[in-house]
Structure formats: structure tokens, C-alpha cells
Write an enzyme that holds these catalytic residues in place. Structure first.
Site, PDB file in Angstrom:
ATOM      1  N   SER A   1     -16.874  54.664 -18.639  1.00 45.15           N
ATOM      2  CA  SER A   1     -15.593  55.021 -18.052  1.00 45.15           C
ATOM      3  C   SER A   1     -14.676  53.796 -18.000  1.00 45.15           C
ATOM      4  O   SER A   1     -14.263  53.274 -19.035  1.00 45.15           O
ATOM      5  CB  SER A   1     -15.802  55.648 -16.676  1.00 45.15           C
ATOM      6  OG  SER A   1     -14.630  56.255 -16.200  1.00 45.15           O
TER       7      SER A   1
ATOM      8  N   HIS B   1     -12.558  62.939 -14.941  1.00 43.27           N
ATOM      9  CA  HIS B   1     -13.183  63.391 -16.191  1.00 43.27           C
ATOM     10  C   HIS B   1     -13.319  64.914 -16.222  1.00 43.27           C
ATOM     11  O   HIS B   1     -14.372  65.452 -16.555  1.00 43.27           O
ATOM     12  CB  HIS B   1     -14.547  62.717 -16.386  1.00 43.27           C
ATOM     13  CG  HIS B   1     -14.479  61.230 -16.501  1.00 43.27           C
ATOM     14  ND1 HIS B   1     -13.936  60.597 -17.600  1.00 43.27           N
ATOM     15  CD2 HIS B   1     -14.862  60.244 -15.646  1.00 43.27           C
ATOM     16  CE1 HIS B   1     -13.999  59.291 -17.417  1.00 43.27           C
ATOM     17  NE2 HIS B   1     -14.543  59.060 -16.243  1.00 43.27           N
TER      18      HIS B   1
END
Length: 300
Positions: A87, A191
Site C-alpha cells: 500500500s 482499497h
């Protein structure tokens, strides 16, 4: 072959950066000027628990990861053949590969952190001990709708994202089935589809930057494969609404070299997850202990 991984949000802690800030006073001052606050003081003292807030966590983690990577270079540690990050950590991977410079990376993660911090009304949960098909089947059977898969950390550690009512329903389903899970300390459903407004705004922001081709391959979270030419802005925007394909990323590297060595900057959990993915074969059970969860450390 060495693959160097960078941890993301979830591994911040009071006092981080003390090992490197003194070696790079110019970069620390530049970061503070860009951010509008004393970064070293934030990391050292963590006033008002600001390091738990996404808009502060992400720039701080990026800077500390970057300086620790610069230390690797200064020490003349072995160079990496591949870079990857979980990430937020992907920005450090792109920095290490020469795709963007320190200032550009910091400006990007500052904007990213602000957009993600603005997301509300949702959250994320790590689900342990079941495969993705098993998880989806259980949620469907229990009538839980609206959950997005936000991260594939290992074959049996999956992060889900959703609105608070959706996650509450998912938690009830998991509790009834005695499935282990851990709600993550994040402000929004990262996400996932619910981040689409942030994705659109971030895409507009990214259009104002230019990116170099990587000097070494960087594995993209969105695809689990190396970045292709000209896709940096697109994939960084898509990362906000798409799952982190960590399992696919590790498997890609293992397919290239089964003996690939994994090293990590910013934590140890990514290497542990890579080790779990490497060890797992056929129907063998995953390691029963998840230290990165028991300490509240799940990368997001």
C-alpha cells in the site's frame, strides 16, 4: 536475487526515525517545510496521538522509510533486483527504483493521506484462517452484502473493507462461525469501491506529475506484477479502490526465482507473510500464529 519490501501504514510508532533523522538534516527540514510542521518532533513526541491519524501517518512513514533506504545505499548494502511495498510502502519502492524523487513522493503521500483521512463511515478488518473462496461463501450464505476484498496478505489472511453497518454484519457472521478477525484502526474503507471519490481526485492530482521509468522492476499492488511503461499514475490512483495483491506479488517473485531473498524496511511482517506464502503448498495449513495481528500490526 534480493527483493526489498517497504512497510506501509500500520507500523508507525512513537520514536521512529531517531536512527536516521540526524544523518539527513537537510531532507528532514525539506519534509517539514513541505508538510508545514516539524516532522522530527512529530515522530519523537507524537503529540495528541497524531501518528494514529492517516494524514500524519503516511508522510511520516514515507520519510522514515526513505531515509532508511538511503542508509542502505550509504552502507553499500547489496542492491535489490526488485522493489515492492505494501500500500503506502509502494511509494518508497518507486522512490528506490528512481521512478520519483523524494520531494515528489512526499507531496504525493501527503495528498493521498489527506484524501484517505477524509473518508469516513467505514473501516477495515483482517480475517484469519480461511481462504478467500471460503470467506466469500460464508458471507454470501449469511446474507452479508457490500464487503470488498481490500488485501490478500497470505492465502489465509485477507483484509476486507466496507461501511460500518456492512462490517458489523460481517463481524457477526465471523463470530458465529468462530472465525478469527481483527478490526483495524483506520478511519475509512480503504482499497474499496467506497474510495472512488478519493481515487478520482487523486487521479487529477497525479496528472500534474511526470514519472521516470524504473531502474529496477517495481511490483504493483494492483496487479501483483511489475509496472509496465507509462502506468505509474494510473496504478497509483487505482490502488485506492483496488485490493493489495500481496500474495500474487510474492508468488510472481518466487516464480522468477524460488530462492529469492526478501528483506524489509519499516517492519518485519511483510517478510513473515512472504515466508508463509513460500512455505504454503497444496493443502498444507498456514502457520497458526499471526504475530503481525496479535500486535495490532497489519499493513494497510
Amino acid at each position: 536475487m534480493l527483493a526489498l519490501a517497504f512497510a506501509g501504514q500500520g507500523f508507525q510508532e512513537k520514536g521512529m526515525g531517531a536512527d536516521v533523522f540526524g544523518h539527513y538534516p537537510g531532507l528532514v527540514q525539506l519534509a517539514s517545510d513541505i508538510l508545514g510542521y516539524d516532522l522530527a518532533e512529530l515522530c519523537r513526541d507524537d503529540p495528541d496521538d497524531l501518528l494514529t491519524r492517516t494524514e500524519y501517518t503516511q508522510p511520516a512513514m514515507f520519510v522514515v522509510n526513505a531515509l532508511r533506504q538511503f542508509e542502505r545505499i550509504r552502507r553499500e548494502d547489496p542492491p535489490a533486483a526488485f522493489y515492492l511495498g505494501h500500500s503506502l510502502g509502494e511509494y518508497n519502492a518507486l522512490l528506490a527504483a528512481g521512478v520519483l524523487d523524494f520531494e515528489t513522493g512526499l507531496r504525493l503521500v501527503r495528498k493521498r493521506g489527506e484524501l484517505m483521512a477524509a473518508a469516513s463511515g467505514g473501516g477495515m478488518t483482517a480475517v484469519l484462517g480461511v481462504t478467500v473462496p471460503e470467506l466469500l461463501e460464508m458471507l454470501h450464505a449469511d446474507g452479508v452484502d457490500g464487503v470488498d476484498l481490500a488485501g490478500f496478505n497470505t492465502d489465509t489472511q485477507t483484509v476486507i473493507s466496507g461501511t460500518l453497518p456492512v462490517l458489523e454484519a460481517a463481524h457477526r457472521s465471523l463470530e458465529q462461525r468462530r472465525i478469527r478477525f481483527s478490526a483495524l484502526r483506520v478511519s475509512g474503507p480503504f482499497h474499496s469501491r467506497y474510495m472512488e471519490p478519493a481515487r478520482a481526485e487523486f487521479a487529477r492530482y497525479l496528472s500534474g506529475f511526470r514519472f521516470a521509468e524504473p531502474q529496477q522492476p517495481v511490483i504493483a499492488n494492483v496487479t501483483g506484477l511489475p509496472y509496465e511503461s507509462g502506468t505509474v499514475a494510473e496504478l497509483l490512483a487505482e490502488q485506492l479502490v483496488r485490493p493489495v495483491r500481496w500474495t500474487d506479488s510474492i508468488r510472481h517473485l518466487l516464480a522468477l526465482d524460488p530462492q529469492v531473498e526478501f528483506s524489509e524496511i519499516g517492519g518485519e511482517s511483510l517478510v513473515r507473510m512472504a515466508r508463509t506464502i513460500r512455505k504454503r503448498s497444496g493443502t498444507d495449513a498456514e502457520q497458526s500464529h499471526h504475530p503481525e495481528v496479535s500486535r495490532g500490526h497489519v499493513p494497510v
